[in-house]
Design a protein around this motif. Structure first.
Motif, PDB file in Angstrom:
ATOM      1  N   GLY A 199      -3.619  71.977 -29.386  1.00 22.40           N
ATOM      2  CA  GLY A 199      -4.847  72.244 -30.132  1.00 22.40           C
ATOM      3  C   GLY A 199      -4.580  73.139 -31.317  1.00 22.40           C
ATOM      4  O   GLY A 199      -3.423  73.422 -31.646  1.00 22.40           O
ATOM      5  N   PHE A 200      -5.666  73.566 -31.942  1.00 23.53           N
ATOM      6  CA  PHE A 200      -5.560  74.434 -33.116  1.00 23.53           C
ATOM      7  C   PHE A 200      -6.475  75.627 -32.944  1.00 23.53           C
ATOM      8  O   PHE A 200      -7.456  75.570 -32.208  1.00 23.53           O
ATOM      9  CB  PHE A 200      -5.947  73.663 -34.386  1.00 23.53           C
ATOM     10  N   GLU A 201      -6.137  76.675 -33.658  1.00 23.56           N
ATOM     11  CA  GLU A 201      -6.961  77.871 -33.597  1.00 23.56           C
ATOM     12  C   GLU A 201      -7.100  78.416 -35.004  1.00 23.56           C
ATOM     13  O   GLU A 201      -6.108  78.498 -35.737  1.00 23.56           O
ATOM     14  CB  GLU A 201      -6.243  78.899 -32.715  1.00 23.56           C
ATOM     15  N   GLU A 202      -8.322  78.769 -35.368  1.00 29.74           N
ATOM     16  CA  GLU A 202      -8.538  79.409 -36.674  1.00 29.74           C
ATOM     17  C   GLU A 202      -8.399  80.908 -36.454  1.00 29.74           C
ATOM     18  O   GLU A 202      -8.987  81.448 -35.529  1.00 29.74           O
ATOM     19  CB  GLU A 202      -9.952  79.136 -37.196  1.00 29.74           C
ATOM     20  N   VAL A 203      -7.638  81.561 -37.290  1.00 25.60           N
ATOM     21  CA  VAL A 203      -7.525  83.010 -37.164  1.00 25.60           C
ATOM     22  C   VAL A 203      -7.991  83.663 -38.458  1.00 25.60           C
ATOM     23  O   VAL A 203      -8.130  83.005 -39.482  1.00 25.60           O
ATOM     24  CB  VAL A 203      -6.070  83.450 -36.862  1.00 25.60           C
TER      25      VAL A 203
ATOM     26  N   HIS B 160       2.566  79.425 -30.632  1.00 29.79           N
ATOM     27  CA  HIS B 160       1.679  79.136 -31.751  1.00 29.79           C
ATOM     28  C   HIS B 160       2.574  78.913 -32.955  1.00 29.79           C
ATOM     29  O   HIS B 160       3.483  79.703 -33.202  1.00 29.79           O
ATOM     30  CB  HIS B 160       0.752  80.309 -32.050  1.00 29.79           C
ATOM     31  N   GLU B 162       2.422  78.924 -36.917  1.00 29.39           N
ATOM     32  CA  GLU B 162       1.497  79.391 -37.942  1.00 29.39           C
ATOM     33  C   GLU B 162       1.502  78.422 -39.117  1.00 29.39           C
ATOM     34  O   GLU B 162       2.461  78.347 -39.874  1.00 29.39           O
ATOM     35  CB  GLU B 162       1.910  80.790 -38.410  1.00 29.39           C
ATOM     36  N   VAL B 167      -4.569  78.785 -39.972  1.00 33.36           N
ATOM     37  CA  VAL B 167      -4.692  77.875 -38.839  1.00 33.36           C
ATOM     38  C   VAL B 167      -3.403  77.941 -38.023  1.00 33.36           C
ATOM     39  O   VAL B 167      -2.311  77.948 -38.582  1.00 33.36           O
ATOM     40  CB  VAL B 167      -4.932  76.421 -39.301  1.00 33.36           C
ATOM     41  N   GLU B 168      -3.548  78.025 -36.722  1.00 36.85           N
ATOM     42  CA  GLU B 168      -2.384  78.025 -35.858  1.00 36.85           C
ATOM     43  C   GLU B 168      -2.403  76.790 -34.959  1.00 36.85           C
ATOM     44  O   GLU B 168      -3.465  76.379 -34.506  1.00 36.85           O
ATOM     45  CB  GLU B 168      -2.340  79.307 -35.010  1.00 36.85           C
ATOM     46  N   GLU B 169      -1.223  76.232 -34.777  1.00 42.93           N
ATOM     47  CA  GLU B 169      -1.079  75.070 -33.899  1.00 42.93           C
ATOM     48  C   GLU B 169      -0.564  75.571 -32.558  1.00 42.93           C
ATOM     49  O   GLU B 169       0.420  76.308 -32.513  1.00 42.93           O
ATOM     50  CB  GLU B 169      -0.083  74.096 -34.536  1.00 42.93           C
ATOM     51  N   LEU B 170      -1.229  75.170 -31.467  1.00 48.51           N
ATOM     52  CA  LEU B 170      -0.809  75.584 -30.125  1.00 48.51           C
ATOM     53  C   LEU B 170       0.027  74.464 -29.518  1.00 48.51           C
ATOM     54  O   LEU B 170      -0.459  73.336 -29.379  1.00 48.51           O
ATOM     55  CB  LEU B 170      -2.038  75.847 -29.250  1.00 48.51           C
TER      56      LEU B 170
END
Ligand SMILES: Cc1cc2nc3c(=O)[nH]c(=O)nc-3n(C[C@H](O)[C@H](O)[C@H](O)COP(=O)(O)OP(=O)(O)OC[C@H]3O[C@@H](n4cnc5c(N)ncnc54)[C@H](O)[C@@H]3O)c2cc1C
Ligand SMILES: Nc1ncnc2c1ncn2[C@@H]1O[C@H](COP(=O)(O)O)[C@@H](O)[C@H]1O
Lengths: 330, 262
Positions: A199-203, B160, B162, B167-170
């Motif tokens: 998945g992706f996460e916005e930071v 993660h 970067e 936006v980070e990809e897990l």
């Protein structure tokens, strides 16, 4: 006509395969820059430019990518988002099919995740982060060293090579072309896919949005110590500006992520951007070069930040900033 | 599990420097542990402290001078080090494939389960060595990692990556793997006095090409550095002269014209 015929049509076998970049449904800007760089290179090599579009909505992407100078667009439908294993298998299979002289890829974060593996697997010499190149019987690449303080020319031995290009160095290709759009059947070796995107996460969210600010005072590693941040805070207050920073300040935990300007932070376009003790690394500049007026304060007259500044002071921030605060607070 | 950390001593150029041929005058260079590798060392040491890793080995390709830098890695907690160099390499501008051949030979001897590398070397910034190495040695990989959890039992690392624009990809990565470490992954420690003392007694094994079963041809570079020059400044910046007070005065004028501080 299949892909192999197209390649032989190119004549000298000097074809170029460029691999475009996309993320979460959108082609990234560098994709169109790759077309410009790739067709320059194809012309110099006496061949044709082929594009590889891997994963996602490839048909829509292919339509958008049909710009003059593109001979063929090879689409690989497997997968949605970037997966380096899929990219690597796709590019290697296209390489076997097309035998291009050059494979051109973006020096993006995803490019960093597959381009070196592709070059290694295909035993191609690799030059990364090109800002320019010329071809005269052999490839010469212009790249930077020592944090952009010098430029170098690197000659590549051999007539096949892999190249990654820096974003923002070539203009985006414009117009509509007449490329052949060719679905490419890839038999994915699932067993070889050993990294799975979850998945992706916005930071970097939070209270302030530095991309909204009209005036930014931006602080870099030149500030030396966390305690010294008060100095630039005072300057920001005196100017009615918002405080932002380069990456090391955030890496150190001195400011939250939402203050970081640059490639992996925020892109900002304020009226005035004041860079204090920031060298102007390419990944920083990517986030602030669109500012209307850029001011730089730096002790190093060769700091690359001065190349994009409108006003520069070669001086010690610990001398200049207090005086500047004084000017505004009186 | 065993962790191998690749560590480069990078050259930094001072404010004033002279270009001599295709290099910088030696007197204008300062050497330091590559910033990205500092984070990679810290990640390795933290894995050892958490009992995930049994041993952390640092490897560098560099001349004798670079022992100072690799000793920093030992002072920060790496258990021992390998330094690869050979007279045949002295004049070479090593390319990625050449370095990968050298590192491959070290991997064959050390048999690590995890290789930690930096995203890029601050001096020539290829940003490629770790991922190219992974392909050569048949490891899985992930580039630009700014968060890392190793689940050794499950045989995976959860990372993660970067990406651009916050936006980070897990991603779940099978081990063994090479990860290229981004700054900000952790807080690299300073070497303690005790650490520095201990580092003096830790082993730095020097290896030449013949020790690794390699020939000069096998690591020959496909790239030749033919020119180095200061980039032409395209800027038409107004450089504000004078002492700090004068410069601040002129800058204040400019800023007021732009409506700042009004
Ligand atoms: C994949 C990737 C993504 C990245 N993303 C980002 C990003 O989003 N944003 C970002 O900023 N960086 C990013 N970086 C890092 C980038 O490469 C640089 O390392 C970083 O921008 C350097 O920050 P800096 O200019 O503050 O520090 P430095 O490069 O160390 O510069 C400090 C400057 O301060 C000057 N200085 C020192 N003392 C004084 C003084 N007393 N007075 C005045 N000046 C002084 C020095 O001359 C020097 O020019 C990224 C790197 C990678 C590989
Ligand atoms: N000479 C070297 N010795 C040891 N490790 C290196 C060397 N050069 C590169 N590396 C490793 O590879 C990473 C990326 O470097 P590069 O691909 O050269 O930008 C660095 O952060 C190091 O971890």
């Amino acid at each position: 006509m299949n892909a192999a015929d197209l390649a032989t049509d190119g004549g000298a076998g000097g074809d170029v395969l460029a691999v475009v970049d996309h993320r979460r449904g959108d082609l990234r800007d560098v994709s169109f820059e790759l077309i410009t760089a790739g067709s320059e290179l194809a012309e110099a090599l006496g061949g044709e430019l082929h594009l590889a579009v891997v994963s996602g909505d490839v048909e829509r992407f292919a339509e958008e990518l049909d710009r003059p100078g593109v001979a063929a667009i090879h689409t690989v439908t497997d997968g949605e988002e970037f997966d380096h294993g899929v990219y690597q298998q796709a590019v290697e299979a296209l390489d076997a099919d097309l035998s291009p002289a050059a494979i051109v890829m973006p020096n993006s974060v995803n490019g960093l995740d597959y381009a070196p593996a592709v070059a290694e697997a295909l035993d191609l010499p690799l030059v990364t982060d090109a800002v320019d190149f010329s071809y005269d019987g052999g490839l010469s690449v212009t790249r930077e060293m020592y944090g952009s303080k010098v430029e170098t020319t690197v000659d590549v031995a051999g007539d096949r090579f892999a190249l990654t290009i820096r974003g923002g160095e070539w203009p985006a290709a414009e117009g509509t072309g007449d490329a052949a759009i060719e679905p490419f059947d890839l038999e994915i070796d699932e067993a070889a896919l050993g990294a799975r995107v979850q998945g992706f996460e916005e930071v970097g969210g939070g209270d302030v949005d530095i991309s909204e600010a009209e005036v930014l005072v931006s602080v870099g590693r030149g500030i030396e110590e966390e305690e010294n941040l008060d100095l630039v805070r005072d300057l920001a207050d005196a100017l009615g500006a918002t405080l932002s920073s380069s990456r090391p300040i955030v890496d150190n935990g001195w400011l939250p992520k939402n203050r970081q300007v640059g490639q992996s932070g925020k892109v900002v376009t304020p009226k005035v951007y004041i860079a204090v003790g920031i060298s102007g690394a390419v990944q920083h500049v990517a986030g602030m070069k669109g500012s209307e007026t850029i001011v730089a304060i730096n002790t190093d007259p060769n700091a690359p930040i001065f190349d994009i500044a409108d006003y520069g002071i070669v001086g010690d921030l610990f001398d200049v900033v207090p005086e500047l605060i004084e000017e505004f607070e009186g | 599990m065993k962790v191998l950390v690749t560590v480069k001593e990078v050259a930094e150029v001072g404010d004033d420097f002279a270009i001599e041929g295709t290099g910088i005058a030696e007197s204008d260079l300062e050497y330091d542990l590559n910033e990205w590798d500092d984070y990679a060392v810290e990640a390795g040491v933290q894995l050892a402290e958490a009992d995930v890793a049994d041993e952390v080995v640092a490897v560098t390709i560099g001349p004798e001078r670079s022992e100072e830098t690799i000793r920093m890695a030992l002072a920060k907690g790496a258990d021992r080090a390998v330094r690869v160099w050979d007279d045949a390499l002295t004049e070479e501008f090593l390319d990625v494939a050449g370095k990968v051949s050298l590192l491959e030979a070290v991997v064959a001897e050390e048999e690590p389960d995890l290789v930690l590398s930096g995203v890029q070397a601050a001096d020539d910034s290829f940003g490629a060595t770790g991922v190219a190495l992974a392909d050569r040695i048949g490891f899985e990989h992930a580039a630009v990692v700014n968060d890392l959890e190793v689940a050794a039992d499950a045989g995976v690392a959860n990372v993660h990556r970067e990406l651009e624009g916050g936006v980070e990809e897990l991603t779940e990565v099978d081990l063994p793997a090479v990860l290229t470490v981004q700054t900000g992954l952790n807080e690299p420690r300073y070497a303690s006095l005790r650490g520095i003392r201990q580092a003096q007694r830790k082993e730095i094994a020097a290896k030449e090409l013949s020790d690794l079963g390699l020939s000069a041809e096998e690591v020959a570079s496909a790239l030749t550095l033919t020119e180095m020059y200061e980039p032409e400044s395209e800027s038409d910046a107004e450089m504000i002269e004078g002492d700090a007070g004068e410069a601040a005065g002129r800058l204040a004028e400019v800023l007021r014209e732009k409506g700042v501080g009004a």
